[in-house]
Design a protein around this motif. Structure first.
Motif, PDB file in Angstrom:
ATOM      1  N   SER A   7       0.788  -1.224   0.000  1.00  0.00           N
ATOM      2  CA  SER A   7       0.000   0.000   0.000  1.00  0.00           C
ATOM      3  C   SER A   7       0.821   1.275   0.000  1.00  0.00           C
ATOM      4  O   SER A   7       0.725   2.092   0.909  1.00  0.00           O
ATOM      5  N   LEU A 118       5.459  -5.436  11.120  1.00  0.00           N
ATOM      6  CA  LEU A 118       5.138  -4.640  12.298  1.00  0.00           C
ATOM      7  C   LEU A 118       5.933  -5.083  13.524  1.00  0.00           C
ATOM      8  O   LEU A 118       6.445  -4.253  14.279  1.00  0.00           O
ATOM      9  N   VAL A 140       0.708   2.067  10.386  1.00  0.00           N
ATOM     10  CA  VAL A 140       0.349   0.657  10.513  1.00  0.00           C
ATOM     11  C   VAL A 140      -0.707   0.326   9.468  1.00  0.00           C
ATOM     12  O   VAL A 140      -1.721   1.020   9.358  1.00  0.00           O
ATOM     13  N   LEU A 141      -0.460  -0.712   8.701  1.00  0.00           N
ATOM     14  CA  LEU A 141      -1.433  -1.186   7.713  1.00  0.00           C
ATOM     15  C   LEU A 141      -2.365  -2.162   8.432  1.00  0.00           C
ATOM     16  O   LEU A 141      -1.915  -3.195   8.929  1.00  0.00           O
ATOM     17  N   THR A 142      -3.627  -1.819   8.530  1.00  0.00           N
ATOM     18  CA  THR A 142      -4.569  -2.620   9.314  1.00  0.00           C
ATOM     19  C   THR A 142      -5.063  -3.860   8.584  1.00  0.00           C
ATOM     20  O   THR A 142      -5.663  -4.730   9.203  1.00  0.00           O
ATOM     21  N   ARG A 143      -4.809  -3.919   7.285  1.00  0.00           N
ATOM     22  CA  ARG A 143      -5.131  -5.127   6.519  1.00  0.00           C
ATOM     23  C   ARG A 143      -3.827  -5.776   6.089  1.00  0.00           C
ATOM     24  O   ARG A 143      -2.911  -5.098   5.639  1.00  0.00           O
ATOM     25  N   ARG A 144      -3.776  -7.084   6.214  1.00  0.00           N
ATOM     26  CA  ARG A 144      -2.568  -7.794   5.795  1.00  0.00           C
ATOM     27  C   ARG A 144      -2.411  -7.727   4.286  1.00  0.00           C
ATOM     28  O   ARG A 144      -3.382  -7.759   3.543  1.00  0.00           O
ATOM     29  N   HIS A 160       1.485  -8.740   9.755  1.00  0.00           N
ATOM     30  CA  HIS A 160       1.066  -7.344   9.697  1.00  0.00           C
ATOM     31  C   HIS A 160       2.292  -6.518   9.323  1.00  0.00           C
ATOM     32  O   HIS A 160       3.415  -6.832   9.723  1.00  0.00           O
ATOM     33  N   HIS A 161       2.068  -5.455   8.564  1.00  0.00           N
ATOM     34  CA  HIS A 161       3.161  -4.599   8.110  1.00  0.00           C
ATOM     35  C   HIS A 161       2.898  -3.152   8.471  1.00  0.00           C
ATOM     36  O   HIS A 161       1.769  -2.772   8.783  1.00  0.00           O
ATOM     37  N   ALA A 162       3.948  -2.368   8.403  1.00  0.00           N
ATOM     38  CA  ALA A 162       3.844  -0.931   8.664  1.00  0.00           C
ATOM     39  C   ALA A 162       4.903  -0.217   7.849  1.00  0.00           C
ATOM     40  O   ALA A 162       5.935  -0.796   7.492  1.00  0.00           O
ATOM     41  N   TYR A 180      -2.754   4.940  11.355  1.00  0.00           N
ATOM     42  CA  TYR A 180      -3.297   3.672  10.868  1.00  0.00           C
ATOM     43  C   TYR A 180      -3.918   3.888   9.503  1.00  0.00           C
ATOM     44  O   TYR A 180      -4.490   4.928   9.223  1.00  0.00           O
ATOM     45  N   SER A 181      -3.819   2.858   8.675  1.00  0.00           N
ATOM     46  CA  SER A 181      -4.450   2.902   7.364  1.00  0.00           C
ATOM     47  C   SER A 181      -5.068   1.550   7.070  1.00  0.00           C
ATOM     48  O   SER A 181      -4.548   0.527   7.389  1.00  0.00           O
TER      49      SER A 181
END
Length: 181
Positions: A7, A118, A140-144, A160-162, A180-181
């Motif tokens: 993303s 993350l 923080v990407l809230t969707r994997r 999880h990634h960020a 957060y996104s």
């Protein structure tokens, strides 16, 4: 639609980068293409020839930021296995990548955004580096992330990634922002 490249759109919705941008691990160009679609001039390189960008450029051997770039945005190599001979992929290798990227961006008073797992942010060795760096934000990407599109058989990613964002113009002593996104 799968979120295959971490993303970068989410990153670009929250941050403006001082360009041009260097993407030193461009692979097949997914990240570079998104950056360019957002009107950034992008210099794309990779150690391997993946059919995109300039191959044969070892980021860790680079002594300066490429072609007038002021920012580095990338999904650096991480994990447990080697992808290219001589290029280790581990938490320590990721930390070495971060240190090197911070050194390079400091020379141009620039910015750095890295897509990381993350849980990597919580490591003790990472904390030692990050607390002394111009750490501006975590997104923080809230969707994997779904790395590969396999139609109806596509699975969500395992981690999880960020995005971690560093900015050499970030005021000293100012804490990083958590988004957060």
């Amino acid at each position: 639609m799968p979120r295959r490249i971490g993303s970068p759109e989410a990153l670009l919705q929250r941050f403006q980068f001082r360009g041009p941008i260097w993407e030193p691990c461009c692979g097949a160009g997914a990240m570079s293409s998104v950056l360019a679609a957002h009107d950034y001039k992008v210099v794309s390189t990779d150690i391997a020839d993946c059919g995109f960008g300039t191959p044969g450029v070892d980021f860790l051997a680079s002594r300066s930021v490429r072609d007038g770039c002021r920012s580095i945005i990338t999904n650096p190599p991480y994990g447990e296995a080697d992808i290219h001979e001589g290029q280790p992929r581990s938490s320590k290798a990721m930390l070495d990548f971060l240190r090197h990227a911070l050194t390079l961006t400091a020379t141009v008073h620039g910015q750095l955004a890295l897509l990381v797992r993350l849980q990597w942010i919580a490591g003790r060795r990472v904390a030692e580096v990050v607390t002394t760096a111009p750490f501006a934000a975590v997104l923080v990407l809230t969707r994997r992330i779904q790395w590969f599109d396999m139609g109806e058989h596509t699975n969500a990613g395992q981690h999880h990634h960020a995005w971690v964002v560093f900015d050499h113009a970030h005021p000293p002593g100012c804490p990083p922002v958590l988004l957060y996104s």
